[in-house]
Each structure stands twice: as structure tokens, then as C-alpha cells.
Design a protein around this motif. Structure first.
Motif, PDB file in Angstrom:
ATOM      1  N   ASP A 226     -50.362 -32.237   6.270  1.00  0.00           N
ATOM      2  CA  ASP A 226     -49.495 -32.453   4.844  1.00  0.00           C
ATOM      3  C   ASP A 226     -49.290 -31.208   4.146  1.00  0.00           C
ATOM      4  O   ASP A 226     -48.151 -31.132   3.274  1.00  0.00           O
ATOM      5  CB  ASP A 226     -50.325 -33.793   4.202  1.00  0.00           C
ATOM      6  CG  ASP A 226     -49.552 -34.012   2.707  1.00  0.00           C
ATOM      7  OD1 ASP A 226     -48.655 -34.448   2.715  1.00  0.00           O
ATOM      8  OD2 ASP A 226     -50.140 -33.671   1.629  1.00  0.00           O
TER       9      ASP A 226
ATOM     10  N   VAL B 253     -45.406 -29.754   3.023  1.00  0.00           N
ATOM     11  CA  VAL B 253     -44.938 -29.799   1.531  1.00  0.00           C
ATOM     12  C   VAL B 253     -44.674 -28.347   1.376  1.00  0.00           C
ATOM     13  O   VAL B 253     -43.542 -27.988   0.738  1.00  0.00           O
ATOM     14  CB  VAL B 253     -45.931 -30.292   0.579  1.00  0.00           C
ATOM     15  CG1 VAL B 253     -45.859 -29.979  -0.902  1.00  0.00           C
ATOM     16  CG2 VAL B 253     -46.348 -31.768   0.824  1.00  0.00           C
TER      17      VAL B 253
ATOM     18  N   LYS C  76     -40.616 -33.127   6.006  1.00  0.00           N
ATOM     19  CA  LYS C  76     -41.397 -34.486   6.253  1.00  0.00           C
ATOM     20  C   LYS C  76     -41.797 -34.366   7.814  1.00  0.00           C
ATOM     21  O   LYS C  76     -40.956 -34.304   8.531  1.00  0.00           O
ATOM     22  CB  LYS C  76     -40.688 -35.525   5.756  1.00  0.00           C
ATOM     23  CG  LYS C  76     -40.127 -36.064   4.540  1.00  0.00           C
ATOM     24  CD  LYS C  76     -41.474 -36.401   3.703  1.00  0.00           C
ATOM     25  CE  LYS C  76     -40.962 -36.771   2.290  1.00  0.00           C
ATOM     26  NZ  LYS C  76     -42.162 -37.248   1.519  1.00  0.00           N
TER      27      LYS C  76
ATOM     28  N   ASN D  17     -49.895 -43.602   1.314  1.00  0.00           N
ATOM     29  CA  ASN D  17     -49.830 -43.742  -0.249  1.00  0.00           C
ATOM     30  C   ASN D  17     -50.500 -42.260  -0.776  1.00  0.00           C
ATOM     31  O   ASN D  17     -50.011 -42.020  -1.953  1.00  0.00           O
ATOM     32  CB  ASN D  17     -50.811 -44.616  -0.607  1.00  0.00           C
ATOM     33  CG  ASN D  17     -50.528 -46.025  -0.304  1.00  0.00           C
ATOM     34  OD1 ASN D  17     -49.416 -46.346  -0.208  1.00  0.00           O
ATOM     35  ND2 ASN D  17     -51.483 -46.898   0.087  1.00  0.00           N
ATOM     36  N   SER D  18     -50.971 -41.449   0.001  1.00  0.00           N
ATOM     37  CA  SER D  18     -51.534 -40.277  -0.656  1.00  0.00           C
ATOM     38  C   SER D  18     -51.029 -38.958  -0.062  1.00  0.00           C
ATOM     39  O   SER D  18     -51.186 -37.956  -0.700  1.00  0.00           O
ATOM     40  CB  SER D  18     -53.126 -40.171  -0.459  1.00  0.00           C
ATOM     41  OG  SER D  18     -53.602 -41.404  -1.247  1.00  0.00           O
TER      42      SER D  18
ATOM     43  N   LYS E 248     -47.771 -36.680   0.809  1.00  0.00           N
ATOM     44  CA  LYS E 248     -46.356 -36.773   0.651  1.00  0.00           C
ATOM     45  C   LYS E 248     -45.519 -36.068   1.425  1.00  0.00           C
ATOM     46  O   LYS E 248     -44.351 -36.153   1.358  1.00  0.00           O
ATOM     47  CB  LYS E 248     -46.214 -36.148  -1.037  1.00  0.00           C
ATOM     48  CG  LYS E 248     -47.132 -36.786  -2.114  1.00  0.00           C
ATOM     49  CD  LYS E 248     -46.708 -38.487  -2.070  1.00  0.00           C
ATOM     50  CE  LYS E 248     -47.524 -38.828  -3.370  1.00  0.00           C
ATOM     51  NZ  LYS E 248     -47.591 -40.496  -3.353  1.00  0.00           N
TER      52      LYS E 248
END
Length: 363
Positions: free
Chosen positions: A111, A115, A120, A151-152, A154
Motif C-alpha cells: 500500500d 501511494v 492503485k 477501509n484502511s 488507500k
């Protein structure tokens, strides 16, 4: 200089035939397929032909093979089949559109890199349903991790969930264990308030369920390699014949270097062989045998070969020699003659990654 042996022959027409038969049948029933290229070392020319046959992704456990796919400009999503190593995450972000994952630490780092690269990355979270290779075994932890990704993290997209069966623990895909995966998907979808794109129900060994109309509704993705590139396991091990599939996509030619009549039972005090094994031997008396210039180093295990010539029997192998019984062969052989073999998955896997193997594409 004459032709160099052994030769790995690749019949592109048979490959395309097998890929089209399976992917079209899957697509007609709402199942996307990932065409797995690792079994033949991702040979780019072969991967290109396979990718044209209706699959949704090109898949491999080796990031360098997916890199080749990207650099050759194939307009296909790439899927990394093995849980990423921490040391390769930068390449995963660059060359894999989707990856299979199970470890929270890896997901967090993946992740972070996504970022940083303003992209993505899509992940399929793996559930261990008893085969005991990759995946989260505890159901509560599995569902919690799926929600954590959603949920966590991005930079990651929870593309779906999946499982692997039969590759390590020899646990067969069944209506029961794959229904558990579908139930997990339904629970996760309630919690994240959206549909998952994929519920990935395994590999070639799931096809028998599919062709018998017993695949649980909700499984919509399969990762297929052997059924396309070999088409030999399903009838032999799974009592499943798929009409139109052809074996012989990959075959091997090996050259005879010795022909002699010899005892079939070794003489002398026994010890271990070159691989630390003590095989059992059958005393069949004096037999005519041929020695070929290929061995376990080239094909993994000689038993993953199947003689094409009538009456030829596999006897054994060392690293660089294959012994076959030709006592009842349908023809006479001479030194320098070529013997042909069909290949099971293991043989294709080893031979295609062997720099000493002469590879010939037949279109």
C-alpha cells in the motif's frame, strides 16, 4: 553442425485450441480465467498466443515473466500468483496489475509503495481452506483483513478473494470447501457494502466440478495452466475428459546414445542412487534397453514423461540419462535415433527453464 538435442517442441495450434475451448466455456458461464504462463517459463511468444484466447489475465508466480509481458506491450492485466516477497514489491507495483496476498505486513508495505507511485494496486486476498499452502486459515481473521484492506489501505483495491487447493496438501476442490469461500465473499460484501469483482476458486483441479455442473454459484474466476498446456492430468487423475482438448502441446525429442541387452535387476550390494533414494526394481530377466541423453535434471522426474512410440516403457533415470525398455517396441532403433515423449506438467516446467534444451515453436 547437426540439430541439437534434446528438443522441446511447442505446438502453438494445439495450445490455442485448448485455451479457446476452456476459456470460451468458462466465459459462457460467467467465469473469468487467468491463463497461467509459469508452467512453460513464460516463453513470451507462447504467452502472446495464449493471451489472445479469451482470458482476462496473464498469470505467473514469477514477476520477471510478468515484466516480459508488460515490456512486450501485451494489452492484458497481469496477475502475480505467488505472495509477493518484500524485496520485489517495487516491481510488483510496476508489472503486476493484481497480486494474490495473505500477509498484513506485506499488504501495508504494498500500500505504501502504491501511494508513493500514485497508483492503485488490486489484490486478491487468499483463504486457506485446508490445503495448507498460502492463505489465512482463521475465518474471522480473513474477514477482518479483507475489511482492513477496504477501509484502511488507500493504495490498494480489494479486487476479490481466492483460495488454492490440491497443489500442496492434495486437498481436492469440492462443493463443500468452495461453498465456504462463497460464504466468506457474501459476508465480506455485506461488511464493505459492495460486490467483490472476483471469487477465485482455484486452478485446473477445479475444472472437474465446473464441467459436472457442481461448482458453487458465486465462483467466478479460475487460474488455469496445466489444462491448457498439457491437458493430461484431468483424464488421468480426475476422471474428466473435456471434448476437443489435445495433449501434445509440449513434446520432447531425445536422442539414443546406447542400445544393449542387460539384466533388469541391478547386480551387487545396494546403496542410495544419485538422489539419495533406494528404488525398488522388478526382475524381468534380460531385456533390450536404450539409453537416452536426457535425465531428471532436464524434466524434474522421468515419470513425468510419456513415451509416444508404441511398446516403449520407462525404466528409470539419473541426472543426465534416461533408461527405457524397448524389448517390445513397435520398431527397431539405432544409435542416434530420436525418441518422442508427451510431457506432464512437471516435465514442461523443468524443460522450458533448461538452457540446454533446444526449443522449437511449431505454428
Amino acid at each position: 553442425m547437426g540439430k541439437r538435442y534434446p528438443v522441446l517442441n511447442i505446438d502453438i495450434k494445439k495450445l490455442v485450441n485448448n485455451a479457446r475451448i476452456i476459456t470460451e466455456k468458462c466465459n459462457e458461464n460467467g467465469i473469468d480465467t487467468a491463463c497461467v504462463i509459469k508452467g512453460y517459463n513464460g516463453i513470451p511468444e507462447v504467452a502472446e498466443e495464449m493471451a489472445k484466447c479469451g482470458c482476462s489475465q496473464v498469470a505467473s508466480s514469477r514477476i520477471d515473466q510478468l515484466k516480459d509481458v508488460k515490456l512486450r506491450g501485451m494489452a492484458m492485466d497481469t496477475l502475480l500468483l505467488r505472495i509477493p516477497m518484500m524485496s520485489e514489491l517495487e516491481e510488483v507495483i510496476r508489472y503486476a496489475d493484481i497480486s494474490l496476498n495473505s500477509q498484513r505486513e506485506t499488504l501495508v508495505e504494498l500500500d505504501r509503495m502504491a501511494v508513493e507511485n500514485n497508483t492503485k494496486h488490486r489484490v486478491i486476498l487468499m483463504r486457506d481452506l485446508g490445503d495448507l499452502r498460502e492463505g489465512i486459515f482463521d475465518r474471522d481473521e480473513f474477514i477482518e483483513t479483507a475489511c482492513f484492506i477496504e477501509n484502511s489501505l488507500k493504495g490498494l483495491v480489494l479486487e476479490g478473494i481466492g483460495t488454492n487447493l490440491s497443489c500442496y496438501g492434495s486437498v481436492a476442490p469440492t462443493e463443500k470447501n468452495l461453498s465456504m469461500l462463497v460464504e466468506d465473499a457474501e459476508e465480506i460484501e455485506k461488511l464493505i457494502d459492495r460486490k467483490l469483482r472476483y471469487v477465485s476458486g482455484g486452478a485446473t483441479t477445479t475444472l472437474p466440478l465446473f464441467y459436472r455442473n457442481k461448482l458453487p454459484k458465486g465462483i467466478n474466476h479460475l487460474r488455469l495452466g496445466e489444462s491448457i498446456i498439457c491437458a493430461m492430468d484431468l483424464p488421468l487423475y480426475w476422471d474428466t475428459d473435456i471434448e476437443g482438448l489435445e495433449k501434445g502441446v509440449f513434446t520432447m525429442d531425445a536422442q539414443i546414445i546406447e542400445i544393449r541387452r542387460k539384466p533388469s535387476y541391478p547386480i551387487g550390494e545396494k546403496c542410495v542412487n544419485a538422489f539419495g533414494e533406494t528404488p525398488e526394481y522388478e526382475d524381468r530377466g534380460i531385456r533390450l534397453r536404450a539409453l537416452l541423453a536426457v535425465g531428471n535434471r532436464d524434466v524434474g522426474d522421468y515419470s513425468s514423461l510419456e513415451p509416444i512410440d508404441e511398446g516403449v516403457e520407462l525404466v528409470g533415470a539419473s541426472s543426465d540419462h534416461l533408461i527405457v525398455d524397448i524389448e517390445e517396441a513397435g520398431r527397431e532403433y539405432a544409435i542416434g535415433d530420436i525418441m518422442k515423449f508427451n510431457m506432464y506438467y512437471q516435465a514442461v516446467l523443468f524443460a522450458s527453464d533448461n538452457r540446454l534444451m533446444n526449443i522449437e515453436l511449431n505454428r
